[in-house]
Design a protein around this motif. Structure first.
Motif, mmCIF file in Angstrom:
data_model
loop_
_atom_site.group_PDB
_atom_site.id
_atom_site.type_symbol
_atom_site.label_atom_id
_atom_site.label_comp_id
_atom_site.label_asym_id
_atom_site.label_seq_id
_atom_site.Cartn_x
_atom_site.Cartn_y
_atom_site.Cartn_z
ATOM 1 N N ILE A 10 0.931 -1.103 0.059
ATOM 2 C CA ILE A 10 -0.094 0.028 0.046
ATOM 3 C C ILE A 10 1.016 1.114 0.104
ATOM 4 O O ILE A 10 1.462 1.600 1.067
ATOM 5 C CB ILE A 10 -0.978 0.104 1.044
ATOM 6 N N GLU A 11 0.915 2.010 -1.130
ATOM 7 C CA GLU A 11 1.829 3.165 -1.276
ATOM 8 C C GLU A 11 0.939 4.396 -0.635
ATOM 9 O O GLU A 11 -0.123 4.538 -1.080
ATOM 10 C CB GLU A 11 2.045 3.537 -2.591
ATOM 11 N N GLY A 12 1.638 4.849 0.311
ATOM 12 C CA GLY A 12 0.963 6.102 0.980
ATOM 13 C C GLY A 12 1.624 6.392 2.549
ATOM 14 O O GLY A 12 2.419 5.665 2.763
ATOM 15 N N ASP A 13 1.053 7.446 3.159
ATOM 16 C CA ASP A 13 1.603 7.756 4.369
ATOM 17 C C ASP A 13 0.634 7.243 5.614
ATOM 18 O O ASP A 13 -0.907 7.107 5.465
ATOM 19 C CB ASP A 13 1.833 9.153 4.733
ATOM 20 N N THR A 14 1.330 6.564 6.479
ATOM 21 C CA THR A 14 0.450 6.382 7.987
ATOM 22 C C THR A 14 -0.170 7.656 8.371
ATOM 23 O O THR A 14 0.251 8.672 8.220
ATOM 24 C CB THR A 14 1.229 5.610 8.832
ATOM 25 N N LEU A 15 -1.146 7.422 9.140
ATOM 26 C CA LEU A 15 -1.860 8.767 9.630
ATOM 27 C C LEU A 15 -0.867 9.127 10.877
ATOM 28 O O LEU A 15 -0.932 10.513 11.031
ATOM 29 C CB LEU A 15 -3.048 8.421 10.523
#
Length: 596
Positions: free
Chosen positions: A119-124
């Motif tokens: 999953i490409e993206g930033d954690t909260l």
């Protein structure tokens, strides 16, 4: 670069290396996955960013290597159990658009490995660090997005047990929130909610009853609420609760951030420390969101997403040897059925083909003749046979004519094809889906099915002259040509497990599950229509009325199954079944007109 997976080495090698230049360890796992870099390390092992070398596009994935740092036999056994548990939960939950898909789970070099979707993206947590405290609008959107995922998780009797900002990723491609790390999750049995178990979860986000080893569905809601408070305040959850006063004091840490009474009431209810006073279900939270914000977070009909996908097309000779491999690409429409369940419909191009099997084809008989030319208009067809997750979701839609049992299948698994469904059941399912989505979903005609299965080929199978058990699920004790015997699973396998699609992008066309078609059964193709429509028994004169009535009550099945020999899996093979028959090898694949 290729990252060595040997824990005592971890040397970075040039990309074309098959073995580590330093220690000699094999670099590719299961002959297809190779690590690029280390993503992180925890108490149970390392996580690597990797690539799937088996697919033409070499998509990224995540390798989790079990490598516990804990000492002691009991602790190590528990760690291994939790690692295995994560794989089980991911498989149980099947394919959900906001949960990473399990791609593989195996042991290599005496170490356990789990491979899952990247999953490409930033954690909260990363988003908080980069952008600062969340606003009320961001928190309400977060709740609406994540509650749908939790509803799906809880519906399948799983408690996540470790919801926190580090385990929620905002996916870069669509801005959706993805819930990760199911290593702490627990499958709930009817008796287990009252039984004390192991305390698992991050202490600051852990509900009181979970800290006592008695997690409930409401424990996940508590952790979600604490996560929201932390994102609003940027203060440690331990600072947001006053143990001397036995109350939350999060409003004192807002630092000017505005939170309305309506959201405050929802958050207070989520983090209520007394379990019976807290929200007991996702539905209760939804109801308050609807009341306070005026928009129910579910009940929306999302627009379908159209996307292209790539796959491998292989050809085998009569010995079962792969003699050609080429890349393929197709386009599919992704429908959101609700609760995180999706339906992928592949665009099948129109064309003309020769339907039936020639007398020279081994195993063919007269009910597969005469050969005749059929022209098919473009249409949509399921990328996979209908799954149990899809069946259960659509079975929950309002009844039209017949009741549908929500879990009819003998072999249980959300990503397994649904089976033990009759032709009537499949018709009712398609009708419910059509009414909900406003589109004409249906069973394919027999001509459409064979045209889609062949995908431009005229060989017995879309892969060529024979079939092997690394390509399809059938009785591997039997052979069709000169290929060796193979594996007999004796049950269905998850849809898409066999990586080789046909040239149209359809999976599991051969084997796994017999697929109902819309047509009544006919003993041959004499008088069959040439336009691909359903061959209705009412309009075909076969000699006398009795035969017509029998043909109407007996329907066509195509594709073979896990139970049968490879001959039954031929593109031209035809089988018949009673409209009301329930069989552990009978399922279906949905079709739809292209003008959606």
């Amino acid at each position: 670069m290729s990252q060595c997976l040997n824990p005592d080495c971890l040397h970075s090698n040039p990309e074309d290396c098959q073995f580590c230049q330093k220690c000699g360890s094999k670099l590719r796992l299961a002959e297809r996955y190779y690590a690029k870099s280390i993503l992180g390390q925890g108490g149970f092992g390392r996580t690597f960013l990797a690539l799937d070398d088996f697919k033409p596009s070499k998509p990224p994935c995540v390798i989790k290597q079990f490598l516990p740092q804990a000492q002691g036999t009991a602790t190590l056994e528990k760690a291994a159990q939790l690692f295995d548990q994560e794989a089980q939960r991911l498989e149980l939950l099947g394919k959900h658009s906001q949960i990473p898909e399990l791609l593989a789970y195996f042991t290599a070099d005496n170490r356990q490995y789990l491979v899952q979707e990247f999953i490409e993206g930033d954690t909260l947590q990363q988003q908080l660090d980069n952008q600062g405290a969340f606003t009320e609008n961001q928190i309400s959107s977060l709740l609406k997005d994540l509650l749908k995922v939790l509803y799906f998780v809880h519906k399948h009797q799983v408690i996540h047990r470790d919801i926190k900002p580090e385990n929620i990723i905002r996916r870069a491609s669509d801005n959706k929130l993805v819930l990760v790390d199911f290593g702490a999750s627990k499958q709930v049995q009817r008796t287990s909610l009252s039984v004390t178990g192991t305390v698992i979860g991050s202490a600051e986000y852990c509900a009181p009853e979970q800290a006592m080893g008695k997690p409930q569905y409401g424990s996940d809601l508590y952790s979600l609420g604490v996560t929201c408070l932390y994102l609003l305040t940027q203060a440690s959850p331990s600072d947001l609760y006053d143990p001397l006063e036995s109350k939350w004091v999060w409003r004192e840490h807002l630092n000017g951030n505005q939170v309305s009474d309506k959201l405050g009431k929802i958050l207070d209810h989520l983090v209520e420390t007394v379990f019976k006073k807290r929200y007991q279900s996702v539905e209760e939270v939804w109801e308050d969101l609807r009341r306070y914000y005026g928009k129910p977070p579910t009940r929306q009909t999302p627009q379908p997403v159209t996307q292209k996908f790539k796959f491998d097309i292989v050809t085998v000779n009569s010995n079962g040897q792969k003699i050609n491999r080429r890349p393929g690409q197709a386009e599919c429409i992704i429908e959101d059925l609700g609760n995180g369940v999706i339906l992928e419909m592949v665009k099948i191009p129109g064309g003309t083909f020769i339907m039936g099997a020639p007398s020279s084809e081994a195993g063919s008989n007269n009910n597969q003749r005469p050969l005749h030319r059929v022209t098919i208009e473009p249409f949509l067809m399921g990328k996979y046979p209908a799954t149990q997750a899809q069946w259960r979701q659509v079975a929950s839609f309002p009844k039209l004519k017949w009741n549908l049992y929500p879990e009819p299948s003998n072999f249980k698994g959300l990503n397994l094809p649904v089976e033990r469904v009759s032709w009537y059941d499949a018709i009712e399912w398609c009708a419910r889906l059509s009414k909900r989505m406003g589109k004409p979903y249906r069973l394919p005609s027999e001509a459409e099915w064979e045209y889609a299965a062949r995908a431009g080929t005229n060989s017995p199978f879309h892969v060529g002259d024979t079939l092997t058990t690394d390509i399809a699920n059938y009785n591997g004790n039997c052979t069709y040509s000169s290929e060796p015997k193979g594996v007999y699973h004796q049950k269905t396998t998850p849809v898409g497990q066999f990586q080789h699609a046909n040239a149209f992008g359809l999976y599991d066309i051969h084997g796994n599950i017999w697929e109902w078609c819309a047509d009544p059964w006919h003993e041959g193709y004499g008088g069959a229509p040439s336009d691909g429509r359903v061959w209705d028994g009412q309009h075909i004169y076969v000699g006398d009325l009795v035969n017509v009535l029998i043909s109407k009550d007996t329907k066509v099945l195509r594709g073979g199954s896990w139970y049968g020999n490879p001959d039954y899996c031929r593109s031209g093979y035809r089988f018949s079944g009673g409209s009301g028959d329930l069989n552990v090898s009978y399922g279906f694949r949905v079709a739809c007109a292209l003008s959606m």
